[in-house]
Scaffold this active site. Structure first.
Site, PDB file in Angstrom:
ATOM      1  CB  SER A  87     -17.565 -11.523 -19.171  1.00 41.43           C
ATOM      2  OG  SER A  87     -17.643 -10.377 -18.394  1.00 41.43           O
TER       3      SER A  87
ATOM      4  CG  HIS B 195     -20.457  -8.458 -21.716  1.00 43.19           C
ATOM      5  ND1 HIS B 195     -21.502  -9.044 -21.062  1.00 43.19           N
ATOM      6  CD2 HIS B 195     -19.390  -8.605 -20.883  1.00 43.19           C
ATOM      7  CE1 HIS B 195     -21.097  -9.524 -19.899  1.00 43.19           C
ATOM      8  NE2 HIS B 195     -19.814  -9.274 -19.774  1.00 43.19           N
TER       9      HIS B 195
END
Length: 196
Positions: free
Chosen positions: A101, A126
């Site tokens: 992330s 993501h």
């Protein structure tokens, strides 16, 4: 019984005797920085302060940012990324363990050609997320708009720094995409994979 933070000897140039300092402080003096937790305002401010201080101290020596992070807050992560681009020394990023992330976003922000992953490291990208369920309807709409702007910003940075197309990055960010070190290299997130 915990032993606390280990201490190591350190001798400043010109001093005859070494003093004992904690190991993290000693590593900072060698320009080795660590992101080994979730990204939040506290660690972000610490890393930003260290990068600025070390840049002022010597703007010719590279900084080394070791990353083992599950991600975290977007805005503090953007602050770290922006500081990496702002300081004069190159910031080399090294993924050890996991850069997920916001951790992977900071990893990709290292100086191009100086981004490294250890052989068994994992990288995950993501889209940014939010806690909409806590917001009222009006706040929900404003938060959704802000989230879309942040997603566009993050996507543009990944496109710019990986050399991948907007379509590829946008598609990858639709879900959690975990990569090995060699897959991350092929994807342009890192430039080198350390040898075993």
């Amino acid at each position: 019984m915990p032993i606390g933070v280990p201490k190591v000897p350190f001798r400043s140039p010109g001093d005859e005797d070494a003093s004992w300092v904690d190991v993290i402080n000693r590593l900072y003096r060698e320009r080795l920085l660590f992101l080994g937790q979730e990204v939040d305002s506290e660690i972000s401010n610490q890393l930003i302060g260290l990068m600025v201080f070390l840049s002022i101290e010597d703007d010719t020596k590279d900084l080394y940012l070791f990353i083992n992070s599950p991600g975290g807050w977007v805005i503090p992560g953007l602050g770290i990324y922006d500081t990496m681009q702002f300081v004069q020394p190159d910031v080399q990023t090294i993924c050890m363990g996991l850069a997920a992330s916001m951790g992977s976003f900071i990893l990709v922000g290292g100086e191009i050609t100086k981004r490294l992953a250890f052989p068994h490291a994992r990288v995950m990208i993501h889209q940014p997320a939010s806690s909409f369920y806590e917001a009222q309807t009006g706040e929900f709409i404003l938060e959704a708009e802000e989230l879309l702007k942040l997603r566009e910003t993050i996507t543009r940075v990944y496109v710019q720094r990986t050399g991948k197309s907007l379509w590829v990055i946008s598609e990858d960010m639709e879900r959690d995409v975990f990569m090995s070190a060699t897959e991350a290299q092929a994807h342009g997130l890192v430039d080198l994979v350390a040898v075993e």
